[in-house]
Design an enzyme around this catalytic site. Structure first.
Site, PDB file in Angstrom:
ATOM      1  N   GLU A   1       2.209  10.140  -4.792  1.00  0.00           N
ATOM      2  CA  GLU A   1       0.869  10.034  -4.191  1.00  0.00           C
ATOM      3  C   GLU A   1       0.035  11.315  -4.361  1.00  0.00           C
ATOM      4  O   GLU A   1      -0.544  11.823  -3.413  1.00  0.00           O
ATOM      5  CB  GLU A   1       0.995   9.637  -2.719  1.00  0.00           C
ATOM      6  CG  GLU A   1       1.744   8.312  -2.565  1.00  0.00           C
ATOM      7  CD  GLU A   1       2.040   7.914  -1.120  1.00  0.00           C
ATOM      8  OE1 GLU A   1       1.643   8.644  -0.200  1.00  0.00           O
ATOM      9  OE2 GLU A   1       2.685   6.872  -0.933  1.00  0.00           O
TER      10      GLU A   1
ATOM     11  N   ASN B   1       4.745   8.498  -9.046  1.00  0.00           N
ATOM     12  CA  ASN B   1       4.706   7.285  -8.222  1.00  0.00           C
ATOM     13  C   ASN B   1       3.449   7.290  -7.366  1.00  0.00           C
ATOM     14  O   ASN B   1       3.072   8.331  -6.815  1.00  0.00           O
ATOM     15  CB  ASN B   1       5.955   7.304  -7.316  1.00  0.00           C
ATOM     16  CG  ASN B   1       6.239   5.988  -6.630  1.00  0.00           C
ATOM     17  OD1 ASN B   1       6.289   4.941  -7.284  1.00  0.00           O
ATOM     18  ND2 ASN B   1       6.435   6.027  -5.320  1.00  0.00           N
TER      19      ASN B   1
ATOM     20  N   HIS C   1       2.029  -1.919  -2.678  1.00  0.00           N
ATOM     21  CA  HIS C   1       1.890  -2.384  -1.287  1.00  0.00           C
ATOM     22  C   HIS C   1       0.650  -3.275  -1.273  1.00  0.00           C
ATOM     23  O   HIS C   1      -0.482  -2.792  -1.164  1.00  0.00           O
ATOM     24  CB  HIS C   1       1.731  -1.193  -0.341  1.00  0.00           C
ATOM     25  CG  HIS C   1       2.955  -0.332  -0.285  1.00  0.00           C
ATOM     26  ND1 HIS C   1       4.151  -0.787   0.241  1.00  0.00           N
ATOM     27  CD2 HIS C   1       3.188   0.928  -0.712  1.00  0.00           C
ATOM     28  CE1 HIS C   1       5.062   0.174   0.146  1.00  0.00           C
ATOM     29  NE2 HIS C   1       4.508   1.220  -0.432  1.00  0.00           N
TER      30      HIS C   1
ATOM     31  N   GLU D   1       7.749  -0.190  -4.791  1.00  0.00           N
ATOM     32  CA  GLU D   1       7.755  -0.360  -3.328  1.00  0.00           C
ATOM     33  C   GLU D   1       7.086  -1.678  -2.930  1.00  0.00           C
ATOM     34  O   GLU D   1       6.261  -1.718  -2.013  1.00  0.00           O
ATOM     35  CB  GLU D   1       7.018   0.816  -2.657  1.00  0.00           C
ATOM     36  CG  GLU D   1       7.563   2.175  -3.020  1.00  0.00           C
ATOM     37  CD  GLU D   1       6.889   3.335  -2.275  1.00  0.00           C
ATOM     38  OE1 GLU D   1       6.151   3.091  -1.304  1.00  0.00           O
ATOM     39  OE2 GLU D   1       7.108   4.483  -2.693  1.00  0.00           O
TER      40      GLU D   1
ATOM     41  N   ASP E   1       5.663  -4.846  -1.405  1.00  0.00           N
ATOM     42  CA  ASP E   1       5.558  -5.729  -0.232  1.00  0.00           C
ATOM     43  C   ASP E   1       4.177  -6.365  -0.257  1.00  0.00           C
ATOM     44  O   ASP E   1       3.258  -5.834  -0.872  1.00  0.00           O
ATOM     45  CB  ASP E   1       5.850  -5.006   1.098  1.00  0.00           C
ATOM     46  CG  ASP E   1       5.120  -3.684   1.282  1.00  0.00           C
ATOM     47  OD1 ASP E   1       3.953  -3.571   0.842  1.00  0.00           O
ATOM     48  OD2 ASP E   1       5.712  -2.760   1.882  1.00  0.00           O
TER      49      ASP E   1
HETATM   50  O1  9MR Z   1       8.733   2.963   4.755  1.00  0.00           O
HETATM   51  C1  9MR Z   1       8.618   4.341   5.076  1.00  0.00           C
HETATM   52  C2  9MR Z   1       8.545   4.518   6.580  1.00  0.00           C
HETATM   53  O2  9MR Z   1       9.766   4.163   7.173  1.00  0.00           O
HETATM   54  C3  9MR Z   1       8.197   5.943   6.913  1.00  0.00           C
HETATM   55  O3  9MR Z   1       7.980   6.053   8.308  1.00  0.00           O
HETATM   56  C4  9MR Z   1       6.952   6.345   6.144  1.00  0.00           C
HETATM   57  C5  9MR Z   1       6.578   7.769   6.458  1.00  0.00           C
HETATM   58  O4  9MR Z   1       5.419   8.138   5.859  1.00  0.00           O
HETATM   59  O5  9MR Z   1       7.162   6.195   4.762  1.00  0.00           O
HETATM   60  C6  9MR Z   1       7.367   4.875   4.401  1.00  0.00           C
HETATM   61  O6  9MR Z   1       7.519   4.750   3.007  1.00  0.00           O
HETATM   62  C7  9MR Z   1       6.391   5.133   2.229  1.00  0.00           C
HETATM   63  C8  9MR Z   1       6.935   5.684   0.933  1.00  0.00           C
HETATM   64  O7  9MR Z   1       7.825   6.739   1.185  1.00  0.00           O
HETATM   65  C9  9MR Z   1       5.810   6.167   0.022  1.00  0.00           C
HETATM   66  N1  9MR Z   1       4.838   5.128  -0.188  1.00  0.00           N
HETATM   67  C10 9MR Z   1       4.334   4.464   1.005  1.00  0.00           C
HETATM   68  C11 9MR Z   1       5.490   3.964   1.861  1.00  0.00           C
HETATM   69  C12 9MR Z   1       4.969   3.211   3.066  1.00  0.00           C
HETATM   70  O8  9MR Z   1       4.253   4.060   3.898  1.00  0.00           O
END
Ligand code: 9MR
Length: 468
Positions: free
Chosen positions: A162, A204, A239, A267, A269
Site C-alpha cells: 500500500e 501489493n 477487497h 486478499e 473478499d
Molecule cells: O485483516 C487484517 C485485520 O485483521 C487487521 O486488523 C488489519 C490491520 O490493519 O489488517 C487487515 O489486513 C489488511 C492487510 O494486512 C493489508 N490490506 C488490507 C487488509 C484489510 O484491512
C-alpha cells in the site's frame, strides 16, 4: 530473474495430516476427490488457492484447521508476520505465531505467501519515530531477520504494501516516505532480494484491480523495479464491493504480465450490505467466479488468496459497519454459493473433455495404450528444478502408473499429486486418491522438484504410462 523459487508443496501420498508440531494435535484427513475441494481443483490447474489465516483460530479450532488444510494449498498469515507481531520492540523478535503458521503449511504441503515487510500500518511506534538513517537501518535489519528465518519456507513476499495513496496515484504520505524518501521502496526490495534470492518479491496494493490512476502509479514503480531485477510480481488485494468487479480487471492484470511479472489476487473478499439476502449471495458467487476465472485463465497469475475463512473471521464489518458476508464459508463452516462458483472457476477439479459437435455423433477415442504422460521443466535453478507433469487418458481410467529413468544424477526431492517409489534413478509413481479416475480424453497433473548437479540442464525423460 536469475533464480526461481522452489515450489514447496510436499503432498506425496494424497493424505493431508492436519497437524503441526507446535499445535501438538494430529488429525488425518483423507484428501477428498478433486471435484470436491478447491485445493484439488487448483492443484490440477497449477494455481494457488490461498487463505489468510488467524493464529488464534489455527490454534484453537479443529474444524478451522481441517478446512484450511483440505481446501487450500497456500497460506498467508493475516497478521502474524507483520512488523508489530514479529518485532514489537527494537531487535526483539517474536516468531511464535509466524512459526506456527509456517509449520502448519509445511505439514500440510502448502505454499506460503508472506505478508508483509514494509507497511504504514501495524508497524510499531518505535520505528515510526526514527530518523531517516536509523529507519533505514531498522528496515534492513527487519527484512534480513524475517526473510532469513523463513528462507526456503516462504515462497513469496509482499515486500511493500500500500505505498500508493488513493488520491490521483500520488505516493502515500507515510512515515516511510517522509523519513526516507521514495527510495525506501528500492531499499526494501534490494534487501529482500539479497536476503532470500529464491523468494518471489511482490508489490501489493488495493484498488489497483482496475486500470486507473492508482494502478498506473504501481505500473510505473513496477517498471523501475523490473529494470533493476528486483520485482517478480504484483499483488492485487481485491477487497471488492458486490457488483463492482472492474470491467478492466483482466486487461489491467495483463499489462503487468506484459512487463514480465507474475500477478496474484492476494486478499480477495467481496462485501455485501447486511443483511445479505439470497439474490445478493448469488450475485456474490458470480463476482467471485469472474475474479477467479481471470486468474485461472491467465498463465502468469499464480493464484488467488481469500482474505479469511468464514464471514465472521473477516475484517470487513469492523471497518465498514453495516457491510459483511464477504468470504466463502459461513460461520458454521458451511459453504456459501461463492464457494461453488470458485470451484467452478478453478475447473471443478476436472479438465474439460474436448467439446463435441452436438449434431453429429463422435467416434470413441482411438485405441491406445490407455494413457500418455509428459514432463516439462517449469522453473530450473542451479541445483534443482520444478517440473509439471500431465497424464492424459486415452480411454476411461480408474488409475495410472508412470515410470521413467533419469539419465544423470537428477533425483526427486519432493512431489505432489503422485505417490510411489519416487526418489531413485528409476521413478515409479501412481495416482493419489483424487486424480486416478479420468474420463477418455481427460487429463490430470502432478508435479515435483528435483535436485541436480550444479549448473546442469534439467533433462526431460520419456515417460511410460500404464493404466491401473
Ligand atoms: O485483516 C487484517 C485485520 O485483521 C487487521 O486488523 C488489519 C490491520 O490493519 O489488517 C487487515 O489486513 C489488511 C492487510 O494486512 C493489508 N490490506 C488490507 C487488509 C484489510 O484491512
Amino acid at each position: 530473474m536469475l533464480f526461481h523459487r522452489q515450489r514447496r508443496r510436499v503432498l506425496i501420498a494424497g493424505v493431508v495430516t492436519v497437524a503441526t508440531a507446535a499445535l501438538g494435535i494430529g488429525l488425518s484427513t483423507q484428501f477428498a476427490g478433486a471435484q470436491t475441494t478447491l485445493r484439488g481443483a487448483a492443484d490440477e490447474i497449477g494455481k494457488d488457492i490461498g487463505v489468510a489465516v488467524s493464529y488464534d483460530q489455527l490454534m484453537n479450532n479443529a474444524q478451522y484447521r481441517n478446512i484450511v488444510a483440505t481446501e487450500f494449498n497456500s497460506l498467508t498469515a493475516e497478521n502474524a508476520m507483520k512488523w508489530d507481531a514479529t518485532e514489537p520492540s527494537d531487535g526483539n523478535y517474536t516468531f511464535t505465531q509466524a512459526d506456527a503458521i509456517v509449520d502448519f503449511a509445511e505439514d500440510n504441503g502448502q505454499t506460503v505467501h508472506g505478508h508483509t515487510f514494509v507497511w504504514h500500518q501495524q508497524t510499531p511506534q518505535w520505528v515510526q519515530n526514527l530518523s531517516g538513517t536509523a529507519m533505514r537501518a531498522a528496515m534492513v535489519d527487519h527484512i534480513n531477520t524475517v526473510a532469513n528465518r523463513y528462507e526456503g519456507r516462504v515462497d513469496s513476499w509482499d515486500v511493500v504494501n500500500e505505498v500508493v495513496s488513493d488520491s490521483n496515484g500520488a505516493m502515500r504520505d507515510s512515515f516511510w516516505l517522509r523519513a526516507m524518501g521514495e527510495g525506501y521502496i528500492t531499499t526494501a526490495f534490494q534487501t529482500a532480494r539479497a536476503a532470500d534470492p529464491n523468494a518471489d518479491l511482490y508489490i501489493n496494493d488495493y484498488s489497483i484491480e482496475a486500470d486507473n490512476a492508482k494502478s498506473d502509479r504501481i505500473y510505473t514503480i513496477a517498471q523501475g523495479l523490473v529494470s533493476q531485477g528486483l520485482l517478480d510480481g504484483v499483488g492485487f488485494q481485491s477487497h471488492l464491493i458486490l457488483g463492482q468487479v472492474p470491467s478492466t480487471m483482466e486487461a489491467n492484470l495483463q499489462r503487468f504480465v506484459d512487463l514480465g511479472l507474475k500477478v496474484r489476487i492476494t486478499e480477495l473478499d467481496i462485501r455485501i450490505g447486511m443483511p445479505a439476502d439470497s439474490s445478493e449471495l448469488a450475485r456474490q458467487a458470480q463476482d467471485y467466479e469472474r475474479v477467479v476465472s481471470i486468474c485461472a485463465e491467465l498463465a502468469d497469475c499464480t493464484g488467488v488468496t481469500v482474505w479469511g475463512l468464514r464471514d465472521g473471521d473477516s475484517w470487513v464489518p469492523g471497518v465498514f459497519p453495516g457491510e459483511g458476508a464477504p468470504l466463502l464459508f459461513n460461520d458454521d463452516f458451511s459453504k456459501k454459493p461463492a464457494y461453488n462458483s470458485v470451484l467452478n472457476a478453478l475447473g471443478d477439479g476436472t479438465t474439460e473433455p474436448p467439446t463435441s459437435d452436438p449434431v453429429t455423433t463422435t467416434s470413441p477415442p482411438p485405441p491406445g495404450d490407455g494413457c500418455t504422460a509428459t514432463l516439462s521443466v517449469q522453473s530450473p535453478w542451479n541445483t534443482g528444478a520444478t517440473y509439471a507433469a500431465t497424464v492424459k487418458a486415452d480411454r476411461a481410467l480408474t488409475g495410472w502408473t508412470v515410470t521413467w529413468t533419469w539419465p544423470g544424477s537428477e533425483r526427486i526431492s519432493n512431489a505432489w499429486s503422485i505417490q510411489g517409489n519416487l526418489t531413485g534413478a528409476t521413478v515409479t509413481g501412481s495416482n493419489v486418491g483424487y486424480n486416478g479416475t479420468l474420463a477418455a480424453g481427460q487429463s490430470t497433473t502432478f508435479g515435483f522438484n528435483i535436485t541436480k548437479a550444479n549448473g546442469s540442464t534439467a533433462s526431460v525423460p520419456t515417460v511410460t504410462c500404464t493404466p491401473a
